[in-house]
Design a protein around this motif. Structure first.
Motif, PDB file in Angstrom:
ATOM      1  N   VAL A 291       0.723  -1.184  -0.062  1.00 14.80           N
ATOM      2  CA  VAL A 291       0.112  -0.016  -0.007  1.00 14.80           C
ATOM      3  C   VAL A 291       0.822   1.181  -0.044  1.00 14.80           C
ATOM      4  N   TYR A 292       1.828   1.301   0.771  1.00 10.63           N
ATOM      5  CA  TYR A 292       2.875   2.489   0.741  1.00 10.63           C
ATOM      6  C   TYR A 292       3.336   2.614  -0.680  1.00 10.63           C
ATOM      7  N   ALA A 293       3.396   1.744  -1.646  1.00 12.21           N
ATOM      8  CA  ALA A 293       3.952   2.054  -3.084  1.00 12.21           C
ATOM      9  C   ALA A 293       3.232   3.236  -3.567  1.00 12.21           C
ATOM     10  N   GLY A 294       1.781   3.277  -3.496  1.00 10.65           N
ATOM     11  CA  GLY A 294       1.051   4.256  -3.863  1.00 10.65           C
ATOM     12  C   GLY A 294       1.313   5.514  -3.262  1.00 10.65           C
ATOM     13  N   GLN A 295       1.372   5.636  -1.908  1.00 14.55           N
ATOM     14  CA  GLN A 295       2.140   7.035  -1.300  1.00 14.55           C
ATOM     15  C   GLN A 295       3.112   7.482  -1.859  1.00 14.55           C
ATOM     16  N   PHE A 296       4.269   6.416  -1.958  1.00 11.85           N
ATOM     17  CA  PHE A 296       5.646   6.757  -2.466  1.00 11.85           C
ATOM     18  C   PHE A 296       5.453   7.449  -3.652  1.00 11.85           C
ATOM     19  N   LEU A 297       4.787   7.122  -4.736  1.00 15.67           N
ATOM     20  CA  LEU A 297       4.823   7.526  -6.208  1.00 15.67           C
ATOM     21  C   LEU A 297       3.980   8.873  -6.301  1.00 15.67           C
ATOM     22  N   ILE A 298       2.684   8.885  -5.797  1.00 11.54           N
ATOM     23  CA  ILE A 298       1.721   9.932  -5.761  1.00 11.54           C
ATOM     24  C   ILE A 298       2.575  11.167  -4.996  1.00 11.54           C
ATOM     25  N   TYR A 299       3.049  10.817  -3.809  1.00 11.35           N
ATOM     26  CA  TYR A 299       3.874  12.040  -2.963  1.00 11.35           C
ATOM     27  C   TYR A 299       5.173  12.463  -3.771  1.00 11.35           C
ATOM     28  N   MET A 300       5.727  11.748  -4.375  1.00 11.65           N
ATOM     29  CA  MET A 300       6.941  11.947  -5.022  1.00 11.65           C
ATOM     30  C   MET A 300       6.619  12.948  -6.598  1.00 11.65           C
ATOM     31  N   GLN A 301       5.582  12.692  -7.036  1.00  6.42           N
ATOM     32  CA  GLN A 301       5.078  13.379  -8.357  1.00  6.42           C
ATOM     33  C   GLN A 301       4.596  14.705  -7.858  1.00  6.42           C
ATOM     34  N   ALA A 302       3.825  14.950  -6.623  1.00  6.47           N
ATOM     35  CA  ALA A 302       3.482  16.195  -6.016  1.00  6.47           C
ATOM     36  C   ALA A 302       4.529  16.963  -5.635  1.00  6.47           C
ATOM     37  N   LEU A 303       5.539  16.329  -4.949  1.00  7.08           N
ATOM     38  CA  LEU A 303       6.740  17.062  -4.749  1.00  7.08           C
ATOM     39  C   LEU A 303       7.508  17.678  -6.107  1.00  7.08           C
ATOM     40  N   GLN A 337      -6.975  11.374  -0.759  1.00  5.73           N
ATOM     41  CA  GLN A 337      -7.969  10.498  -0.943  1.00  5.73           C
ATOM     42  C   GLN A 337      -7.382   8.921  -0.849  1.00  5.73           C
ATOM     43  N   TYR A 338      -6.018   8.862  -1.329  1.00  9.49           N
ATOM     44  CA  TYR A 338      -5.373   7.575  -1.071  1.00  9.49           C
ATOM     45  C   TYR A 338      -5.197   6.951   0.420  1.00  9.49           C
ATOM     46  N   ASN A 339      -4.472   8.184   1.075  1.00 15.24           N
ATOM     47  CA  ASN A 339      -4.481   7.908   2.523  1.00 15.24           C
ATOM     48  C   ASN A 339      -5.718   7.599   3.281  1.00 15.24           C
ATOM     49  N   ALA A 340      -6.747   8.219   2.972  1.00 19.50           N
ATOM     50  CA  ALA A 340      -8.023   7.957   3.721  1.00 19.50           C
ATOM     51  C   ALA A 340      -8.378   6.597   3.370  1.00 19.50           C
ATOM     52  N   LYS A 341      -7.972   5.898   2.339  1.00 23.70           N
ATOM     53  CA  LYS A 341      -8.308   4.222   2.157  1.00 23.70           C
ATOM     54  C   LYS A 341      -7.142   3.172   2.382  1.00 23.70           C
ATOM     55  N   SER A 342      -6.222   3.811   3.212  1.00 24.53           N
ATOM     56  CA  SER A 342      -4.850   2.968   3.387  1.00 24.53           C
ATOM     57  C   SER A 342      -5.371   1.674   4.255  1.00 24.53           C
ATOM     58  N   ALA A 343      -6.427   1.749   5.038  1.00 22.60           N
ATOM     59  CA  ALA A 343      -6.864   0.832   5.946  1.00 22.60           C
ATOM     60  C   ALA A 343      -7.463  -0.348   5.137  1.00 22.60           C
ATOM     61  N   LEU A 344      -8.354   0.120   4.323  1.00 17.44           N
ATOM     62  CA  LEU A 344      -9.271  -0.663   3.567  1.00 17.44           C
ATOM     63  C   LEU A 344      -8.200  -1.595   2.410  1.00 17.44           C
ATOM     64  N   PHE A 345      -6.951  -0.650   1.823  1.00 14.57           N
ATOM     65  CA  PHE A 345      -6.457  -1.374   1.095  1.00 14.57           C
ATOM     66  C   PHE A 345      -5.706  -2.308   1.719  1.00 14.57           C
ATOM     67  N   ASN A 346      -5.076  -2.354   2.776  1.00 18.40           N
ATOM     68  CA  ASN A 346      -4.359  -3.290   3.507  1.00 18.40           C
ATOM     69  C   ASN A 346      -5.360  -4.391   3.754  1.00 18.40           C
ATOM     70  N   GLN A 347      -6.274  -4.305   4.045  1.00 20.40           N
ATOM     71  CA  GLN A 347      -7.550  -5.420   4.161  1.00 20.40           C
ATOM     72  C   GLN A 347      -7.352  -6.243   2.726  1.00 20.40           C
ATOM     73  N   ILE A 348      -7.485  -5.347   1.733  1.00 20.94           N
ATOM     74  CA  ILE A 348      -7.823  -6.209   0.287  1.00 20.94           C
ATOM     75  C   ILE A 348      -6.246  -6.944   0.365  1.00 20.94           C
ATOM     76  N   ILE A 349      -5.174  -6.274   0.461  1.00 22.06           N
ATOM     77  CA  ILE A 349      -3.794  -7.039   0.438  1.00 22.06           C
ATOM     78  C   ILE A 349      -3.905  -8.394   1.354  1.00 22.06           C
ATOM     79  N   SER A 350      -4.315  -8.428   2.511  1.00 26.14           N
ATOM     80  CA  SER A 350      -4.204  -9.326   3.472  1.00 26.14           C
ATOM     81  C   SER A 350      -5.326 -10.499   2.890  1.00 26.14           C
ATOM     82  N   THR A 351      -6.224 -10.153   1.897  1.00 19.70           N
ATOM     83  CA  THR A 351      -7.017 -11.209   1.501  1.00 19.70           C
ATOM     84  C   THR A 351      -6.739 -11.914   0.471  1.00 19.70           C
ATOM     85  N   ILE A 352      -5.629 -11.429  -0.388  1.00 16.20           N
ATOM     86  CA  ILE A 352      -5.201 -11.711  -1.497  1.00 16.20           C
ATOM     87  C   ILE A 352      -4.180 -13.044  -1.356  1.00 16.20           C
TER      88      ILE A 352
END
Length: 352
Positions: A291-303, A337-352
């Protein structure tokens, strides 16, 4: 110009026509075709303003192509064709660099992700590329864009722009500057990753927009293309770039931030497609940072966008006043928007 180029690639210039092709923004691209036969080709002129050493790209492609041919000969590798002298580049009198690729029949690319199925297929293709090259020695790859996805460097450039950039623009963007500064823990996580033995340097594409995947007529993925940025890197670069460019229905150019949303089913599709190929290769530590991967790239591009705005648009340029500020604001909202859904996304990863 084209007459001489085609001759060096053993093509009869009297039999082929050359027309602009595609929507790429970096290299100039043409399609080379003939009414007298089925074969067609893609011709590109490399942008040496971005890629300072085109020979390094050619060497990388040759090395990867040789490895894949030896170990996975059935993989559709989109490598360049040799010239009559055996080189993979033709250099003209103006020191312009050209290369030729076979056009893959009954294939096409798309510019926008419209369905979760397309996101799944793209993610699977980028992961498959990395998976098949897991035995390749990344030390053999040349670095074509130094520190391309180095978040620490991008934050350093941001702080330098705060000191030396346009004072009026710094004042006008104070709220956005403050928000990006508040996200600095993402840089600290990246520093931890670089020192984490659980993270492995892999063969990474580094530019996973949907247009860099070839699809067949049924929208099944065939292979990845545009390999100029293939370098050693961490998986978060490829996964993060897909999240940055696939999750929202609007692009980084959108001015109306109310239209920026995160599509949960597209996140699940990226995760399923990528992990289908690399689930057994990623370490526990890597999976924990999916999930951090999304934060990593979105934040980098904003910077990067805001840094360029503060530096008077010297890198990306601007098609209108405040263009890079709009882009940076867009990416900051996407990050929220992405950060607000990080908990949900971690749940998705844990079920895959």
């Amino acid at each position: 110009m084209f007459h001489q180029i085609l001759t060096h690639f053993a093509l009869d210039p009297n039999q082929y026509t050359v027309q602009p092709f595609g929507s790429g923004l970096i290299n100039h691209t043409w399609i080379v075709s003939t009414p007298h036969g089925p074969n067609a080709y893609i011709l590109q002129k490399i942008n040496t303003g971005v890629f300072k050493y085109p020979q390094d790209i050619a060497r990388n492609m040759a090395s990867l192509g040789t490895y894949l041919q030896q170990h996975y000969p059935d993989y559709l590798f989109a490598g360049a064709l040799p010239t009559t002298s055996g080189d993979y580049l033709y250099v003209d009198d103006q020191h312009q660099y050209f290369r030729l690729f076979p056009f893959v029949a009954r294939s096409h690319s798309i510019d926008k992700v419209n369905t979760p199925e397309q996101a799944f297929e793209a993610a699977r293709q980028f992961a498959r590329f990395t998976h098949l090259l897991s035995g390749f020695d990344t030390r053999l790859l040349k670095i074509t864009i130094p520190r391309f996805h180095d978040l620490s460097l991008r934050y350093q450039q941001f702080t330098t722009a705060l000191k030396n950039g346009n004072p009026q623009r710094i004042q006008e963007t104070a709220a956005l500057i403050s928000y990006l500064q508040q996200q600095q823990q993402l840089v600290q996580t990246y520093e931890h990753i670089k020192n984490d033995p659980g993270f492995r340097l892999r063969v990474i594409h580094h530019d996973t927009k949907i247009s860099n995947v070839l699809f067949d007529d049924a929208y099944k993925g065939l292979c990845v293309i545009d390999l100029d940025t293939v370098m050693p890197g961490y998986f978060i670069s490829d996964v993060g770039d897909m999240m940055r460019t696939y999750l929202s229905p609007v692009s980084e150019e959108e001015k109306d931030v109310q239209l920026i949303t995160i599509r949960d089913d597209f996140f699940a599709a990226i995760a399923c497609g990528y992990l289908e190929e690399l689930r057994n290769e990623l370490s526990d530590s890597e999976k924990q940072h999916f999930v951090y991967a999304g934060q990593f790239l979105i934040y980098m591009q904003a910077l990067r966008f805001l840094t360029d705005h503060l530096n008077n648009d010297v890198y990306y340029g601007a098609r209108y006043e405040g263009h890079n500020f709009i882009r940076a604001q867009n990416q900051a909202v996407l990050l929220q928007q992405y950060n607000a859904k990080s908990a949900l996304f971690n749940q998705i990863i844990s079920t895959i």
